[in-house]
Scaffold this motif. Structure first.
Motif, PDB file in Angstrom:
ATOM      1  N   ARG A  93       1.000  -1.155  -0.019  1.00  0.00           N
ATOM      2  CA  ARG A  93       0.109  -0.108   0.173  1.00  0.00           C
ATOM      3  C   ARG A  93       0.926   1.405  -0.067  1.00  0.00           C
ATOM      4  NH1 ARG A  93      -4.578   0.132   1.833  1.00  0.00           N
ATOM      5  NH2 ARG A  93      -4.297   2.168   2.945  1.00  0.00           N
ATOM      6  N   ILE A 119      -6.593  -6.071   8.032  1.00  0.00           N
ATOM      7  CA  ILE A 119      -6.899  -5.240   9.363  1.00  0.00           C
ATOM      8  C   ILE A 119      -7.760  -4.214   9.362  1.00  0.00           C
ATOM      9  CG2 ILE A 119      -4.363  -6.022  10.365  1.00  0.00           C
ATOM     10  CD1 ILE A 119      -3.574  -3.066   9.749  1.00  0.00           C
ATOM     11  N   ASP A 305       0.555  -1.216  16.071  1.00  0.00           N
ATOM     12  CA  ASP A 305       1.414  -2.386  15.713  1.00  0.00           C
ATOM     13  C   ASP A 305       1.805  -2.948  16.542  1.00  0.00           C
ATOM     14  OD1 ASP A 305       2.644  -0.393  12.630  1.00  0.00           O
ATOM     15  OD2 ASP A 305       0.515  -1.203  13.247  1.00  0.00           O
ATOM     16  N   ILE A 327      -7.751   2.011  16.612  1.00  0.00           N
ATOM     17  CA  ILE A 327      -7.297   2.564  15.199  1.00  0.00           C
ATOM     18  C   ILE A 327      -8.052   1.705  14.119  1.00  0.00           C
ATOM     19  CG2 ILE A 327      -5.310   2.987  13.830  1.00  0.00           C
ATOM     20  CD1 ILE A 327      -4.925   4.518  16.251  1.00  0.00           C
ATOM     21  N   LEU A 370       1.210  -8.954   8.994  1.00  0.00           N
ATOM     22  CA  LEU A 370       2.760  -8.527   9.416  1.00  0.00           C
ATOM     23  C   LEU A 370       2.867  -8.868  11.009  1.00  0.00           C
ATOM     24  CD1 LEU A 370       5.686  -7.776   9.298  1.00  0.00           C
ATOM     25  CD2 LEU A 370       4.618  -5.212   8.872  1.00  0.00           C
TER      26      LEU A 370
HETATM   27  C1  EPZ Z   1       0.497   3.094   8.971  1.00  0.00           C
HETATM   28  O1  EPZ Z   1      -0.411   2.917   8.274  1.00  0.00           O
HETATM   29  C2  EPZ Z   1       1.612   2.049   9.184  1.00  0.00           C
HETATM   30  N1  EPZ Z   1       2.030   1.543   7.548  1.00  0.00           N
HETATM   31  C3  EPZ Z   1       0.690   0.985   9.790  1.00  0.00           C
HETATM   32  O2  EPZ Z   1       1.772  -0.025   9.915  1.00  0.00           O
HETATM   33  C4  EPZ Z   1       0.128   1.543  11.205  1.00  0.00           C
HETATM   34  O3  EPZ Z   1      -0.565   0.370  11.763  1.00  0.00           O
HETATM   35  C5  EPZ Z   1      -0.510   2.992  10.984  1.00  0.00           C
HETATM   36  O4  EPZ Z   1       0.061   3.609  10.182  1.00  0.00           O
HETATM   37  C6  EPZ Z   1      -1.133   3.354  12.150  1.00  0.00           C
HETATM   38  O5  EPZ Z   1       0.183   3.639  13.074  1.00  0.00           O
HETATM   39  C7  EPZ Z   1       2.934   2.377   7.152  1.00  0.00           C
HETATM   40  O6  EPZ Z   1       3.365   3.386   7.660  1.00  0.00           O
HETATM   41  C8  EPZ Z   1       3.328   1.991   5.825  1.00  0.00           C
HETATM   42  P1  EPZ Z   1      -3.230   5.542   9.411  1.00  0.00           P
HETATM   43  P2  EPZ Z   1      -1.604   3.983   7.598  1.00  0.00           P
HETATM   44  O7  EPZ Z   1      -3.593   6.325   7.814  1.00  0.00           O
HETATM   45  O8  EPZ Z   1      -0.772   5.257   7.347  1.00  0.00           O
HETATM   46  C9  EPZ Z   1      -8.283   5.882   9.247  1.00  0.00           C
HETATM   47  C10 EPZ Z   1       2.577  -2.073   9.931  1.00  0.00           C
HETATM   48  O9  EPZ Z   1       2.204  -3.245  10.362  1.00  0.00           O
HETATM   49  N2  EPZ Z   1      -7.941   6.641   7.741  1.00  0.00           N
HETATM   50  O10 EPZ Z   1      -2.689   6.141  10.339  1.00  0.00           O
HETATM   51  O11 EPZ Z   1      -2.253   3.494   6.457  1.00  0.00           O
HETATM   52  C11 EPZ Z   1      -7.774   4.244   8.767  1.00  0.00           C
HETATM   53  O12 EPZ Z   1      -8.797   3.659   8.440  1.00  0.00           O
HETATM   54  C12 EPZ Z   1       1.437  -1.161   9.282  1.00  0.00           C
HETATM   55  O13 EPZ Z   1       3.860  -1.849   9.546  1.00  0.00           O
HETATM   56  C13 EPZ Z   1      -8.794   7.125   7.111  1.00  0.00           C
HETATM   57  O14 EPZ Z   1      -9.870   6.871   7.949  1.00  0.00           O
HETATM   58  O15 EPZ Z   1      -2.552   4.216   8.742  1.00  0.00           O
HETATM   59  C14 EPZ Z   1      -7.214   4.035  10.295  1.00  0.00           C
HETATM   60  O16 EPZ Z   1      -8.453   3.776  10.921  1.00  0.00           O
HETATM   61  C15 EPZ Z   1       0.170  -1.990   9.705  1.00  0.00           C
HETATM   62  N3  EPZ Z   1      -8.865   7.905   6.223  1.00  0.00           N
HETATM   63  C16 EPZ Z   1      -6.862   5.053  10.734  1.00  0.00           C
HETATM   64  O17 EPZ Z   1      -7.059   6.372   9.937  1.00  0.00           O
HETATM   65  C17 EPZ Z   1      -7.558   8.043   5.422  1.00  0.00           C
HETATM   66  O18 EPZ Z   1      -7.282   8.781   4.478  1.00  0.00           O
HETATM   67  C18 EPZ Z   1      -5.152   5.156  11.021  1.00  0.00           C
HETATM   68  O19 EPZ Z   1      -4.686   4.768   9.841  1.00  0.00           O
HETATM   69  C19 EPZ Z   1      -6.414   7.347   6.177  1.00  0.00           C
HETATM   70  C20 EPZ Z   1      -6.428   6.612   7.300  1.00  0.00           C
END
Ligand code: EPZ
Length: 430
Positions: A93, A119, A305, A327, A370
């Protein structure tokens, strides 16, 4: 298909070097194409996700030179294609970080819309909201995000959701917009700060990363730099929890203790001893561990995580514990796999109740993602008997030399890719 096979029961003892942060490296590598000069980045973890992203960058014309396992030189002056293949986004992603990088530098980008994963649905509406706020036209066409702008203009935007990815992606695009951008309700993770520091080392003007408000003064161009990625707080936390689960004594080296505060606090709460040094943390787990309550939150709260790893350790703590996952909407699936090893738990919506048990029995289980995969390995290390973990490709996406590092701490774990290798291991440990 490769599997891990583990003979449990050995306390993990010793020191382990922590690699660079995968989630910082993915964004920083993507941002490396925002200059025509050479960018040298080191302390990159040698994991599958990084290698896939580098392939995606080569695919659009960037010159990528792998200096060594942990160092990459990027030269983005030959980037001639602004469309990232669906194959890459399907594999990781985080290829979507090329959206912010390409839009910032070239004012156009096309990236396949990422789907959900194990997830949660993982929407990216906040990313698109930010690009539009900067003046980009953003459309979804045939499963692709198509973003372009005559020019990007500074904006004042409030994120509806605290999102690591959206904060980083919009910050990258705003770096080369005209005027000043103020982003509010942003993510404060260490890797957000690392990306801001990296961009500033290229001549960007970003202030406030790590706080609730980030202020970006757009610049016309960015120049080359040399940069080193911060240590991976989640890899470190995974080994710290493995020490707790196996009643061991493990010191994680090359870490920033401040980034591990929420993780360390929970280990102390359940009865582990935690000692902090300048760039190391030692975890000793001797007696019986006791139950506690955990809620995952954006940084500096307890990291989502680390939630599966916490679920494994709490299953071995006396009493009843609860975990609230605030989250992601679907990050408890590993608990069903854990129940097959003797854990007792019940999931209701965003919360899980965990009854401490005396121990786990080895079983064959699936690494569903992961962190769930890493957590089930920890369970196998603590279990009585042999555990086989399927689908370890998930674990290899984010953990460098996982089984080697565990073996260096006394774990009896092998990666096998055939029935014959599995039988050889079983014979050897019987
Ligand atoms: C990052 O994902 C990490 N991945 C994830 O790690 C980590 O779990 C997550 O941040 C939270 O810390 C990378 O950095 C590559 P978010 P990300 O946007 O950026 C919602 C791992 O195991 N949301 O902070 O995709 C979303 O659905 C991975 O290394 C929206 O609603 O996470 C979630 O509920 C797994 N709209 C919350 O925000 C959006 O446009 C947090 O997601 C974006 C997100």
């Amino acid at each position: 298909m490769e599997q891990y096979v583990i003979k449990g029961g050995n306390p993990l003892v010793g020191e382990v070097e922590i690699a660079g942060a995968k989630n910082a490296a993915l964004a920083i590598l993507a941002a490396g194409i925002m200059t025509d000069d050479t960018v040298t980045i080191d302390n990159i973890p040698d994991v599958n996700d990084i290698n896939v992203l580098l392939e995606a960058m080569r695919g659009i014309g960037a010159n990528i030179h792998r200096v060594d396992r942990h160092t990459v030189e990027i030269k983005g002056n030959n980037v001639n294609d602004f469309s990232i293949d669906y194959d890459y986004i399907k594999k990781i992603r985080a290829s979507y970080y090329l959206l912010g990088a390409l839009l910032g530098k070239y004012k156009r980008a096309e990236v396949a819309l990422p789907g959900g994963c194990n997830i949660g649905s993982r929407p990216i509406d906040q990313h698109l909201k930010g690009f539009r706020a900067l003046g980009a036209e953003v459309e979804i066409e045939h499963g692709k995000i198509v973003a372009e702008a005559e020019k990007l203009r500074g904006t004042h935007m409030y994120f509806d959701v605290v999102s690591v990815g959206a904060t980083i992606n919009v910050m990258m695009a705003a770096t080369m917009a005209e005027g000043t951008t103020i982003l509010e309700n942003v993510a404060k993770e260490p890797h957000v700060v690392d990306v801001a520091n990296f961009l500033n080392s290229m001549g960007a003007n970003i202030r406030g990363a790590g706080t609730d408000v980030i202020k970006i003064k757009g610049v016309n161009r960015l120049h080359g730099t040399e940069y080193s990625i911060i240590p991976d707080q989640i890899e470190a936390g995974t080994f710290m929890f493995a020490a707790a689960a196996t009643r061991g004594d493990v010191t994680v080296l090359n870490v920033i203790p401040k980034h591990l505060e929420a993780t360390a606090a929970k280990l102390v709460e359940i009865g582990c001893e935690v000692e902090e040094f300048d760039d190391a943390v030692r975890v000793v787990s001797k007696g019986n561990l006791k139950h506690t309550q955990v809620k995952t939150l954006p940084y500096p709260g307890f990291p989502t995580d680390m939630q599966p790893q916490m679920g494994v350790v709490l299953s071995l703590c006396e009493g009843t514990s609860t975990i609230t996952e605030s989250i992601f909407e679907n990050r408890f699936k590993y608990l069903s796999e854990l129940a097959r090893m003797g854990a007792v738990n019940k999931v209701e919506g965003h919360s899980a109740t965990i009854e401490g048990v005396k121990g786990f029995q080895g079983a064959r289980v699936n690494a569903l993602d992961l962190r769930a995969g890493a957590a089930l390995c920890i369970a196998g290390l603590a279990a009585e008997g042999v555990t086989i973990i399927d689908d370890i490709v998930y674990i290899q996406r984010g953990y460098e030399r996982f089984e080697e590092k565990m073996r260096s701490l006394g774990a009896v774990i092998e990666k096998v890719s055939s029935e014959r290798e599995l039988q050889k291991f079983m014979f050897r440990v019987s």
